[in-house]
Scaffold this active site. Structure first.
Site, short mmCIF file in Angstrom:
data_model
loop_
_atom_site.label_atom_id
_atom_site.label_comp_id
_atom_site.label_asym_id
_atom_site.label_seq_id
_atom_site.Cartn_x
_atom_site.Cartn_y
_atom_site.Cartn_z
N ASP A 1 -3.76 5.04 5.20
CA ASP A 1 -3.30 3.69 4.89
C ASP A 1 -4.53 2.80 4.77
OD1 ASP A 1 -1.72 1.19 4.76
OD2 ASP A 1 -0.08 2.41 5.50
N HIS B 1 -5.85 3.50 1.74
CA HIS B 1 -5.40 2.54 0.73
C HIS B 1 -6.45 1.48 0.43
CE1 HIS B 1 -0.87 3.47 1.67
NE2 HIS B 1 -1.54 4.51 1.21
#
EC number: 3.2.1.15
Length: 378
Positions: free
Chosen positions: A219, A241
Site C-alpha cells: 500500500d 502504492h
C-alpha cells in the site's frame, strides 16, 4: 520626621514595581534522591512478561531495553506517557501473539524520546497469520502495528519491522518528530495476501521528517492525510502504492500544507506520485513538492491526481482544491499496460502548478484527463 522628596519617590516606585510584577511560579518539591536514582536506571524487560512489566515500570526508567519480548495476544506494548527524555531500545526479536483485534501492537507517546533498535534486532509482526487479501476492508480483523501518537521533539531510528498484519506506522497528533533509517519489510505479503500495509500514515501532525526509509509493502509508502511541514527524503519504496497525499477529505482535519518528497525511488509499485482527494468533501492541499524522484516499473500510474477518489467514475469535485503543486526532476518508467500520467481535477480547483523536467514514459497516454491546469501536462 520629614522624608526628602527623592526618598519618597524611590519608595513609591519600588512599591509600584512590586505590585506590577507577576506572581512567582509555584514551587514544587524537588524529586527525592530515590526518584532521581530510579529515573537514571536502565531497565531490561524480556520474555512473555516483558510487555506488562515494561508498562508498569516505564516511568521508573531513563532507558528501557526490550530484549526478546513476546507480547501476549490482544495486548499492546504500552509505552505511552513516558518520562521526558526516555530512551527505548528494541533488542533481539520482538514478537506478538495472535488474535483478531484492531491493535495497536505498539504504542508510544511522550516528549524528547529516543526509540532505537540494537544491532541485529527485529520487530516481527508475523503478519501471515492475518493476511487474507482483504487488509482493512474485511476478512479477519487485523491489528495496526505502531501508534506514534502525541510525540513531541522525538526520534525513532534504526528500527527493522517485518511482516505487519496491516498498517505499520500511524503518526498522529505529533510535532517535531523524526523517523530515520527505518526498514519495513513486508515483501512476504506480495504472494501471501498482504494488503493495506501502509508504511507511514500521517495525520494532524507538524514538522515530521522521515529520512532513509526502506519499504517493501502492499500500500502507500507514505500517505499524508492531514498535517503541515512534512518532509520525506532518501526513501526507497517497493511494491506498494507510492508517495501519496491523501486521501484528503471527510476527516476531522482535512488540511495538507507544505509537504516535500525528495531524492527518493519508487519501484515495482502500483503508483509513483499520487494526490487523492475524496469526492464530495472539503479541505485543502497546498504547497506540495516532489523533487528528484525516480520511478521504475510502475504498474498503474506514474503520476496521478484524482479529485474524485472513492468514485473515480464520477465527475471530480472541487471541495478540496490542490494548489502550488511542484514537480521537479520526476522521471522514470511505467509498464506498457499502465498509464504515464492521469489528472482528474474539478473545474478550477487545481491551480498554480509548476512542473519542471518531468519525464514519465513506457505506459499509455491517458484520454481521460480533465481540467489540467496550466504548468502541467497530461
Amino acid at each position: 520626621m520629614h522624608l526628602n522628596t527623592t526618598l519618597l519617590v524611590s519608595l513609591a516606585l519600588g512599591a509600584a514595581s512590586v505590585l506590577a510584577s507577576p506572581a512567582p511560579p509555584a514551587i514544587t518539591a524537588p524529586p527525592t534522591a530515590e526518584e532521581i536514582a530510579k529515573r537514571a536506571t536502565t531497565c531490561t524487560f524480556s520474555g512473555s512478561n516483558g510487555a506488562s512489566s515494561a508498562s508498569k515500570s516505564k516511568t521508573s526508567c531513563s532507558t528501557i531495553v526490550l530484549s526478546n519480548v513476546a507480547v501476549p495476544s490482544g495486548t499492546t506494548l504500552d509505552l505511552t506517557k513516558l518520562n521526558d527524555g526516555t530512551h527505548v531500545i528494541f533488542s533481539g526479536e520482538t514478537t506478538f501473539g495472535y488474535k483478531e483485534w484492531s491493535g495497536p501492537l505498539i504504542s508510544v507517546s511522550g516528549s524528547d524520546l529516543t526509540i532505537t533498535g540494537a544491532s541485529g534486532h527485529s520487530i516481527n509482526g508475523d503478519g501471515s497469520r492475518w493476511w487474507d487479501g482483504e487488509g482493512g476492508n474485511g476478512g479477519k480483523t487485523k491489528p495496526k502495528f505502531f501508534a506514534a501518537h502525541s510525540l513531541t521533539n522525538s526520534v525513532i531510528s534504526g528500527l527493522k519491522i517485518v511482516n505487519s498484519p496491516v498498517q505499520v506506522f500511524s503518526v498522529a497528533g505529533s510535532d517535531y518528530l523524526t523517523l530515520k533509517d527505518i526498514t519495513i519489510d513486508n515483501s512476504d505479503g506480495d504472494d501471501n495476501g498482504g494488503h493495506n500495509t501502509d508504511a507511514f500514515d500521517i495525520g494532524t501532525s507538524t514538522y515530521v521528517t522521515i529520512s532513509g526509509a526502506t519499504v517493501y509493502n502492499q500500500d502507500d509508502c507514505v500517505a499524508v492525510n492531514s498535517g503541515e511541514n512534512i518532509y520525506f527524503s532518501g526513501g526507497y519504496c517497493s511494491g506498494g502504492h507510492g508517495l501519496s497525499i491523501g486521501s484528503v477529505g471527510g476527516r476531522s482535519d482535512n488540511t495538507v500544507k507544505n509537504v516535500t518528497f525528495v531524492d527518493s525511488t519508487i519501484i515495482n509499485s502500483d503508483n509513483g506520485v499520487r494526490i487523492k482527494t475524496n469526492i464530495d468533501t472539503t479541505g485543502s492541499v497546498s504547497d506540495v513538492t516532489y523533487k528528484d524522484i525516480t520511478l521504475t516499473s510502475i504498474a498503474k500510474y506514474g503520476i496521478v491526481v484524482q479529485q474524485n477518489y472513492g468514485d473515480t467514475s464520477s465527475t471530480p469535485t472541487t471541495g478540496v482544491p490542490i494548489t502550488d503543486f511542484v514537480l521537479d526532476n520526476v522521471h522514470g518508467s511505467v509498464v506498457s499496460s499502465g498509464t504515464n500520467i492521469l489528472i482528474s481535477c474539478g473545474s478550477g480547483s487545481c491551480s498554480d502548478w509548476t512542473w519542471t523536467d518531468v519525464s514519465v514514459s513506457g505506459g499509455k497516454t491517458s484520454s481521460k484527463c480533465t481540467n489540467v491546469p496550466s504548468g502541467a501536462s497530461c
